[in-house]
Design an enzyme around this catalytic site. Sequence first.
Site, PDB file in Angstrom:
ATOM      1  N   GLY A   8     -37.295  28.231 -34.419  1.00 23.48           N
ATOM      2  CA  GLY A   8     -38.188  27.523 -35.342  1.00 23.48           C
ATOM      3  C   GLY A   8     -37.420  26.753 -36.404  1.00 23.48           C
ATOM      4  N   ARG A  41     -26.188  35.733 -31.894  1.00 20.99           N
ATOM      5  CA  ARG A  41     -26.392  35.592 -33.344  1.00 20.99           C
ATOM      6  C   ARG A  41     -25.436  36.471 -34.149  1.00 20.99           C
ATOM      7  NH1 ARG A  41     -32.981  35.136 -34.138  1.00 20.99           N
ATOM      8  NH2 ARG A  41     -33.035  32.859 -34.031  1.00 20.99           N
ATOM      9  N   LYS A  84     -45.799  23.462 -25.658  1.00 17.13           N
ATOM     10  CA  LYS A  84     -46.768  22.704 -26.444  1.00 17.13           C
ATOM     11  C   LYS A  84     -46.270  21.394 -27.010  1.00 17.13           C
ATOM     12  CE  LYS A  84     -49.331  26.721 -28.055  1.00 17.13           C
ATOM     13  NZ  LYS A  84     -49.476  27.597 -29.223  1.00 17.13           N
ATOM     14  N   GLY A 111     -33.366  28.465 -29.168  1.00 13.41           N
ATOM     15  CA  GLY A 111     -34.458  29.069 -28.406  1.00 13.41           C
ATOM     16  C   GLY A 111     -34.190  29.177 -26.919  1.00 13.41           C
TER      17      GLY A 111
END
Length: 419
Positions: A398, A40, A206, A375
């Site tokens: 996200g 990053r 999920k 991610g």
Amino acid sequence: MPKLSVNDINARGKRVFLRVDYNVPLEEKDGQIVITDETRIVETLPTLKRLCEQGGKLILTAHLGRPKGTRDPSLSLRPVAVRLAELLHRPVAFVDDCIGEKVEKTAGIMQPGDLLLLENLRFYKEEEENDAAFAEKLARVADLYVNDAFGAAHRAHASTEGVPRVIAKRGGTCAAGLLMERELKFLGEELERPAAPFVVILGGAKVSDKITVIERLLEKAQTILIGGAMAYTFRLAQGYKTGKSLVEADKLDVAKSALAKAKERGVKFLLPSDDVIATPVKTDKLDKKGKPVIEYQNVRVNTDMNCPDDSAGLDIGPTTIKAYSAEIRTSKTILWNGPMGLFENKQFAEGTNAIARAVAEVTQQSGAKSIIGGGDSVKALNKAGLGNQVTFMSTGGGASLEFLEGKGLPGVSALTDKK
Ligand code: 3PG
Ligand code: MG
């Protein structure tokens, strides 16, 4: 609406409030804080260089972790300033606050091309609350606003939404950084009309995290490959036994409706046909978070769609790897988000690593466009040393998911429209 970019502005002599996402993983090694993945930081260097060349005075702001309004020394950005200076081969000043007199004094004596990193914005709870008075305080040192923090653009916080609002009200300019532009290009424009076959690989824990993305991608993809724990919610929805596998028992309707929609649209929707399972056993040892360490016993390949009561599914199996790799090999566009199993544990990393190899291979050998949605998939690719062999890796977690869902990102909406 396209946004103004740093290429459209002139920062000469101006104080630039530059929001970056330096929320990087830190670890203590031999009493020293080290950054374990600096992607990053590295990815913002082109924006920093461009603005320095223009003669801007760069005031960088960022968050680290979730200190929730307390001054947690382990979440200081100081080590990031040190590393940034090394990467840029130029000094980067650091102030241990993000608002107030010290910040304003330091900003006041900056020369064109100087860099200053401010302390963690989230040491103030007002940052996450998007407090208007706090945004005004932050904006006191700003003539121009630039946002290169794609990873935090889904947050409507003071530094991502409040400050640009203040600057715009003053008639100032709010532009996207070069990294922000690239993220929006690859996750947005490039996936708008993807070359077919478009293969989407989705994993992670999920279904609920990915369901909106799945529904949206069912409109565009020819093939969707499912891995990770979320595959077990689909299995449960199909009436199979899932043993101790991670499932979302309250999301079966969601899984069923995705399966039905895929059928209706003629999208190939593949679930694992075999998996790697094991018996999880709690040990007396505690992990860093104080939770009992789980040991996995009797690791084996399972070709039955049912999982034994005492076992959990933890990776895709060899037949699934073959089938998924074959799909990937024929693709022209790939979007990958989420690991295929518990890849942090070597015993369950093969599925994720094999998918990483297949994606890198088709990109290099057949010129397919591969876009990695941030991610854990990025972590896995980097770990396998394949990070530079895909077309694009997002720095957002996200944020990339929300963007792929088609949601507007507050940090992007707040920027000035291109005329
Ligand atoms: C991230 O790492 O996801 C971004 O930096 C945003 O951080 P947050 O999820 O704590 O808001
Ligand atoms: Mg996050």
